[in-house]
Motif scaffolding. Sequence first.
Motif, PDB file in Angstrom:
ATOM      1  N   GLY A 291      -1.570  -4.512   1.507  1.00 42.67           N
ATOM      2  CA  GLY A 291      -0.679  -4.519   0.362  1.00 42.67           C
ATOM      3  C   GLY A 291      -0.248  -3.109   0.014  1.00 42.67           C
ATOM      4  O   GLY A 291      -0.902  -2.134   0.377  1.00 42.67           O
ATOM      5  N   SER A 292       0.863  -2.999  -0.687  1.00 44.73           N
ATOM      6  CA  SER A 292       1.369  -1.683  -1.073  1.00 44.73           C
ATOM      7  C   SER A 292       1.597  -1.641  -2.583  1.00 44.73           C
ATOM      8  O   SER A 292       1.526  -2.662  -3.265  1.00 44.73           O
ATOM      9  N   SER A 293       1.917  -0.467  -3.082  1.00 43.20           N
ATOM     10  CA  SER A 293       2.197  -0.299  -4.504  1.00 43.20           C
ATOM     11  C   SER A 293       3.575  -0.856  -4.836  1.00 43.20           C
ATOM     12  O   SER A 293       4.408  -1.059  -3.947  1.00 43.20           O
ATOM     13  N   ARG A 294       3.804  -1.082  -6.109  1.00 40.04           N
ATOM     14  CA  ARG A 294       5.128  -1.533  -6.547  1.00 40.04           C
ATOM     15  C   ARG A 294       6.197  -0.534  -6.130  1.00 40.04           C
ATOM     16  O   ARG A 294       7.260  -0.918  -5.634  1.00 40.04           O
ATOM     17  N   GLU A 295       5.924   0.739  -6.342  1.00 39.96           N
ATOM     18  CA  GLU A 295       6.902   1.782  -6.034  1.00 39.96           C
ATOM     19  C   GLU A 295       7.248   1.791  -4.547  1.00 39.96           C
ATOM     20  O   GLU A 295       8.405   1.935  -4.170  1.00 39.96           O
ATOM     21  N   GLU A 296       6.247   1.662  -3.697  1.00 35.84           N
ATOM     22  CA  GLU A 296       6.478   1.663  -2.252  1.00 35.84           C
ATOM     23  C   GLU A 296       7.245   0.406  -1.827  1.00 35.84           C
ATOM     24  O   GLU A 296       8.176   0.475  -1.029  1.00 35.84           O
TER      25      GLU A 296
END
Length: 149
Positions: free
Chosen positions: A54-59
């Motif tokens: 999973g990744s961050s919202r920003e990414e």
Amino acid sequence: MIIDSLQNATKYYALHPNFKKAFDYVNQNDLSKLEAGTFDIAAGLKLIVIIGEGSSREESIKGFECHDQNIDVQISIKGPETFAWKPREKCLNPNGDYSDERDVRFFHDAPDMFFELQEKQFAILFPEDVHAAMIGEGVIKKVVFKVKI
């Protein structure tokens, strides 16, 4: 956009002939055992199995996208997975040109909302749904059916 649980999938069969085929595939196969990859299921119906961190919202919103030729049916197998969403009509900042080959159009706009899918839940994302996915921590496994319009 539609968000629901797999147990209610039959309610959406009438929206597109390949929705029933996609959900039949889900019911007839152990999705947890599928390997990552892309598979043709039927005419106008492709399955993509995605396994990744999973990744961050920003990414994730760097890939804020929509499609012109396909509807996405995204199903969480191992999550949870968070999605970003905004109606296409409100997206005013394109990020490059539409790719006919990949059927994708990107935007720089900020999402209007975020929602989370738990295991055995799905989202149906139509061409008017700009979205970014794979937001979360740890390994996310999902399937995406590409349903040709």
